[in-house]
Scaffold this motif. Structure first.
Motif, PDB file in Angstrom:
ATOM      1  N   ASN A   4       0.825  -1.208   0.000  1.00  0.00           N
ATOM      2  CA  ASN A   4       0.000   0.000   0.000  1.00  0.00           C
ATOM      3  C   ASN A   4       0.866   1.268   0.000  1.00  0.00           C
ATOM      4  O   ASN A   4       0.505   2.293   0.563  1.00  0.00           O
ATOM      5  CB  ASN A   4      -0.945   0.028   1.218  1.00  0.00           C
ATOM      6  N   ARG A   5       2.000   1.182  -0.653  1.00  0.00           N
ATOM      7  CA  ARG A   5       2.906   2.332  -0.668  1.00  0.00           C
ATOM      8  C   ARG A   5       2.382   3.408  -1.613  1.00  0.00           C
ATOM      9  O   ARG A   5       1.601   3.161  -2.535  1.00  0.00           O
ATOM     10  CB  ARG A   5       4.323   1.910  -1.077  1.00  0.00           C
ATOM     11  N   SER A   6       2.874   4.636  -1.394  1.00  0.00           N
ATOM     12  CA  SER A   6       2.533   5.758  -2.261  1.00  0.00           C
ATOM     13  C   SER A   6       3.283   5.643  -3.581  1.00  0.00           C
ATOM     14  O   SER A   6       4.320   4.973  -3.678  1.00  0.00           O
ATOM     15  CB  SER A   6       2.902   7.080  -1.590  1.00  0.00           C
ATOM     16  N   LEU A   7       2.774   6.317  -4.589  1.00  0.00           N
ATOM     17  CA  LEU A   7       3.503   6.427  -5.847  1.00  0.00           C
ATOM     18  C   LEU A   7       4.725   7.321  -5.653  1.00  0.00           C
ATOM     19  O   LEU A   7       4.721   8.245  -4.849  1.00  0.00           O
ATOM     20  CB  LEU A   7       2.617   7.040  -6.928  1.00  0.00           C
ATOM     21  N   SER A   8       5.774   7.030  -6.396  1.00  0.00           N
ATOM     22  CA  SER A   8       6.932   7.914  -6.400  1.00  0.00           C
ATOM     23  C   SER A   8       6.632   9.110  -7.298  1.00  0.00           C
ATOM     24  O   SER A   8       5.647   9.134  -8.044  1.00  0.00           O
ATOM     25  CB  SER A   8       8.163   7.175  -6.917  1.00  0.00           C
ATOM     26  N   ALA A  30       4.074  10.982 -12.220  1.00  0.00           N
ATOM     27  CA  ALA A  30       4.160  12.036 -13.229  1.00  0.00           C
ATOM     28  C   ALA A  30       3.181  11.826 -14.380  1.00  0.00           C
ATOM     29  O   ALA A  30       2.315  12.687 -14.637  1.00  0.00           O
ATOM     30  CB  ALA A  30       5.597  12.139 -13.745  1.00  0.00           C
ATOM     31  N   HIS A  31       3.286  10.733 -15.092  1.00  0.00           N
ATOM     32  CA  HIS A  31       2.444  10.526 -16.273  1.00  0.00           C
ATOM     33  C   HIS A  31       0.999  10.227 -15.884  1.00  0.00           C
ATOM     34  O   HIS A  31       0.059  10.647 -16.575  1.00  0.00           O
ATOM     35  CB  HIS A  31       3.017   9.410 -17.146  1.00  0.00           C
ATOM     36  N   GLN A  32       0.795   9.507 -14.767  1.00  0.00           N
ATOM     37  CA  GLN A  32      -0.572   9.201 -14.337  1.00  0.00           C
ATOM     38  C   GLN A  32      -1.325  10.480 -13.966  1.00  0.00           C
ATOM     39  O   GLN A  32      -2.469  10.681 -14.375  1.00  0.00           O
ATOM     40  CB  GLN A  32      -0.541   8.254 -13.139  1.00  0.00           C
ATOM     41  N   TYR A  66       9.187  10.304  -1.725  1.00  0.00           N
ATOM     42  CA  TYR A  66       8.747   9.901  -3.064  1.00  0.00           C
ATOM     43  C   TYR A  66       9.867   9.951  -4.097  1.00  0.00           C
ATOM     44  O   TYR A  66       9.598   9.769  -5.281  1.00  0.00           O
ATOM     45  CB  TYR A  66       7.589  10.795  -3.513  1.00  0.00           C
ATOM     46  N   GLY A  67      11.107  10.222  -3.663  1.00  0.00           N
ATOM     47  CA  GLY A  67      12.197  10.227  -4.626  1.00  0.00           C
ATOM     48  C   GLY A  67      13.156  11.382  -4.409  1.00  0.00           C
ATOM     49  O   GLY A  67      13.141  12.060  -3.376  1.00  0.00           O
ATOM     50  N   PHE A 123      11.167  16.087 -12.513  1.00  0.00           N
ATOM     51  CA  PHE A 123      10.566  15.314 -13.606  1.00  0.00           C
ATOM     52  C   PHE A 123       9.038  15.382 -13.531  1.00  0.00           C
ATOM     53  O   PHE A 123       8.354  15.506 -14.557  1.00  0.00           O
ATOM     54  CB  PHE A 123      11.040  13.865 -13.539  1.00  0.00           C
ATOM     55  N   LEU A 124       8.491  15.301 -12.327  1.00  0.00           N
ATOM     56  CA  LEU A 124       7.034  15.412 -12.160  1.00  0.00           C
ATOM     57  C   LEU A 124       6.530  16.760 -12.659  1.00  0.00           C
ATOM     58  O   LEU A 124       5.567  16.829 -13.439  1.00  0.00           O
ATOM     59  CB  LEU A 124       6.668  15.218 -10.684  1.00  0.00           C
ATOM     60  N   ILE A 125       7.175  17.837 -12.254  1.00  0.00           N
ATOM     61  CA  ILE A 125       6.754  19.177 -12.688  1.00  0.00           C
ATOM     62  C   ILE A 125       6.930  19.328 -14.194  1.00  0.00           C
ATOM     63  O   ILE A 125       6.049  19.857 -14.891  1.00  0.00           O
ATOM     64  CB  ILE A 125       7.550  20.254 -11.932  1.00  0.00           C
ATOM     65  N   ASP A 126       8.053  18.856 -14.706  1.00  0.00           N
ATOM     66  CA  ASP A 126       8.337  18.941 -16.131  1.00  0.00           C
ATOM     67  C   ASP A 126       7.265  18.211 -16.938  1.00  0.00           C
ATOM     68  O   ASP A 126       6.777  18.703 -17.969  1.00  0.00           O
ATOM     69  CB  ASP A 126       9.717  18.327 -16.400  1.00  0.00           C
TER      70      ASP A 126
END
Length: 644
Positions: free
Chosen positions: A172-176, A181-183, A224-225, A232-235
């Motif tokens: 049940n971990r969180s997404l990184s 990013a893409h999701q 989360y990283g 990368f998420l913001i980009d």
């Protein structure tokens, strides 16, 4: 092995830097303080700098010296600035480190206040990094000024990174950051939101604080990283055409031993007197904004996220707690200002300086204040006497509207003023209408749970609430899960209830929010004049007996007009007459009672004709079927189209 005198006297701080630091006007202190990869005498290493004026000695301990005390002692500058600094050869990227600070109060190990990366909690050391990332959002950065403008559509999806989606198959971990990013970009694009607002991502020791108890003002949480992963998420969001707003907390900080509290053995970042320096509501420390070096620290933090992470806005948390000296305090528990008042003059000055610096260096972003009182001119320029924010959360609208909707429809006619009063002050500030995380936590229940009636009425009420919000003047903010109509109160250690989308009522709410965003972006009348009284006019605000309101929204050109009718009872209104500013056909562009959204399917077959029969001060009027618990939006059909 203990290495004595292994620190080389070296500085990144010029005399001009020191002058600005003492003045409180240095907004790029992150380029000078902390740990920076560099080279000295042909040796690679890191330059360390820290402000600790009351320390007797300062050392750097870390992986590179097995955290041995006094292995690498920094040098105190001779200019009475209180800065300790030096170059150390040998440390490498990824090494953990802390400042070991010895004072009259003893020795303690502190994380670097300017660290750009931290260990993953519960570990608390800082980590050496360089923020080496190649951005691919040039197109976004070139056009974002228009996207973030006050006359642009702004529909914000508020997200808590740790609980948006989780992976049950993996504990049940969180997404990184990279997994999300893409999701997230795909989902927000599908839903039609223009921006995401991330609850505080700055490093925080207690996950249950949701980030509002910040210790790392320059480091995204390592949960989360890495910092590059967050970039990368913001980009990715930018490349999808989605803006990113960060929650930022300059009002207070936690007392964790590795953090800013009693940093050099004294109250350095916070006030010493608990009547000024201790926050009774949150049991945390309050920044001493009368100290110039602290002002520079916070302003540098704000500019850091705009400079280095390309973020498009900052939502400043708990502004009211900064503005009032007696916030959350009883008589005798606070110290008046020099004039005997309760206004915090130092905070006012800081917030004005902050906003001036942000808009000077990044005129294409926005700052937003979460300010819960009637403090005047929060979102007005400083040269007019305002605080200089771009926008302000409209907490009054949120409170009045939710109180109204929680009433049984039979009794809403006695609360009619809660619907109409909000327009009286709607244009005194540049308002954002928030249905945020604060409304679905601490026993308040979910939004759908606040709605009265049976299941059908609850969902109809929720669609009506969203329809009113999107039609009302002001930008929009909706917390994640609200678009699903999920019934469970938000839980920070659980995923959203994505499974409810298998049920038509929940899927209908999601479809309704999609279409609200689509029409909101398409129709200039719904966003161009959000902050101007010229963009709104009542048709009928007085029908409290039937709990129906109707109004007009205008764009900058009068041809851009929409007409809105809301029915807050479960009783349909047939042949309901509404005044119209022009004759001809009016297209029904939105109807929350459509079967697509889970409604009963009542309406006007897609359009209605305004006949030359005067009503509500207009020369024409529409005779409408107004469905139960519904909102409808109409726009005039151009004459050439109507005649074809």
């Amino acid at each position: 092995m203990k290495i004595k005198n292994a620190v080389v006297a070296h500085s990144l701080l010029s005399e001009h830097d020191i002058y600005l630091f003492r003045e409180g006007s240095h907004t790029r202190l992150y380029d000078r303080f902390g740990a920076h990869a560099t080279e000295k005498a042909g040796k690679a290493g890191f330059q360390f700098s820290v402000w600790a004026p009351n320390a007797e000695k300062v050392a750097v301990v870390g992986d590179f010296n097995d955290f041995q005390a006094d292995s690498h002692l920094l040098h105190r500058r001779g200019d009475h600035s209180g800065i300790w600094e030096g170059f150390i050869a040998g440390p490498t990227l990824g090494d953990s480190y802390k400042f070991q600070i010895t004072s009259r109060m003893g020795t303690q190990e502190k994380a670097d206040p300017f660290a750009r990366q931290s260990e993953e909690p519960p570990r608390s050391a800082s980590r050496l990094c360089t923020l080496d990332y190649s951005w691919s959002d040039d197109e976004w950065m070139a056009k974002r000024r228009a996207i973030n403008a006050l006359d642009a559509p702004l529909s914000i999806y508020e997200v808590h990174l740790g609980s948006w989606r989780r992976i049950p198959e993996d504990g049940n971990r969180s997404l990184s950051y990279r997994e999300m990013a893409h999701q997230l970009a795909a989902y927000v694009t599908e839903m039609g939101f223009t921006h995401v607002e991330l609850m505080p991502v700055m490093e925080h020791p207690f996950y249950g604080s949701w980030g509002y108890q910040t210790t790392g003002y320059f480091a995204p949480t390592a949960r989360y990283g890495t910092p590059e992963d967050f970039m990368f998420l913001i980009d990715t969001l930018h490349q999808a055409g989605i803006g990113v707003i960060l929650d930022w907390v300059p009002s207070h900080f936690p007392a964790d031993g590795h953090g800013l509290a009693n940093f050099d053995g004294t109250c350095l970042y916070e006030h010493e007197d608990p009547r000024q320096g201790f926050h009774p509501d949150w049991k945390s420390s309050i920044f001493n904004l009368g100290r110039n070096e602290v002002r520079g620290f916070l302003m540098s933090s704000a500019l850091f996220w705009l400079d280095k992470y390309h973020v498009d806005g900052l939502r400043v948390d708990a502004v009211a707690s900064m503005l009032y000296l007696d916030y959350g305090r009883a008589d005798g528990e606070w110290i008046p200002n020099e004039h005997g008042g309760r206004e915090n003059l130092e905070s006012m000055s800081f917030l004005r300086s902050l906003n001036e610096a942000v808009y000077r260096d990044h005129p294409d972003v926005q700052t937003m204040a979460e300010e819960s009182t009637a403090w005047p001119m929060v979102s007005r320029p400083t040269y007019m006497g305002g605080l200089g924010f771009g926008m302000k959360w409209n907490m009054g609208w949120m409170n009045d509207t939710l109180k109204y909707f929680q009433q049984q429809p039979l009794f809403r006619k006695y609360q009619h003023d809660k619907l109409t009063f909000t327009i009286w002050y709607a244009f005194t500030e540049n308002f954002v209408l928030p249905l945020s995380h604060d409304e679905v936590v601490h026993g308040k229940g979910s939004l759908i749970g606040k709605m009265p009636g049976d299941e059908w009425q609850q969902f109809a009420n929720l669609r009506l609430l969203y329809g009113l919000m999107w039609a009302h003047p002001g930008k929009k903010l909706l917390f994640m899960g609200g678009e699903l109509g999920q019934r469970r109160e938000w839980q920070h250690d659980e995923s959203l209830e994505w499974h409810v989308l298998q049920y038509p009522s929940h899927h209908g709410v999601q479809s309704w929010v999609k279409d609200l965003n689509r029409v909101y972006r398409q129709e200039k009348a719904l966003h161009e004049r959000d902050f101007s009284g010229d963009g709104f006019a009542w048709i009928d605000a007085q029908n409290w007996e039937e709990s129906v309101i109707s109004f007009l929204r205008y764009g900058k050109h009068r041809d851009d007009t929409v007409l809105v009718v809301c029915n807050f009872t479960p009783v349909p209104r047939h042949d309901y007459v509404v005044g119209a500013p022009r004759g001809g056909q009016w297209q029904e562009v939105l109807n929350s009672d459509a079967t697509l959204y889970g409604g009963s399917g009542m309406g006007n077959l897609g359009q209605a004709e305004a006949l030359p029969q005067a009503a509500h001060g207009h020369g024409h009027s529409l005779s409408l079927t107004v469905p139960p618990l519904s909102v409808m939006v109409f726009k005039p059909v151009p004459e050439n189209r109507a005649s074809s």
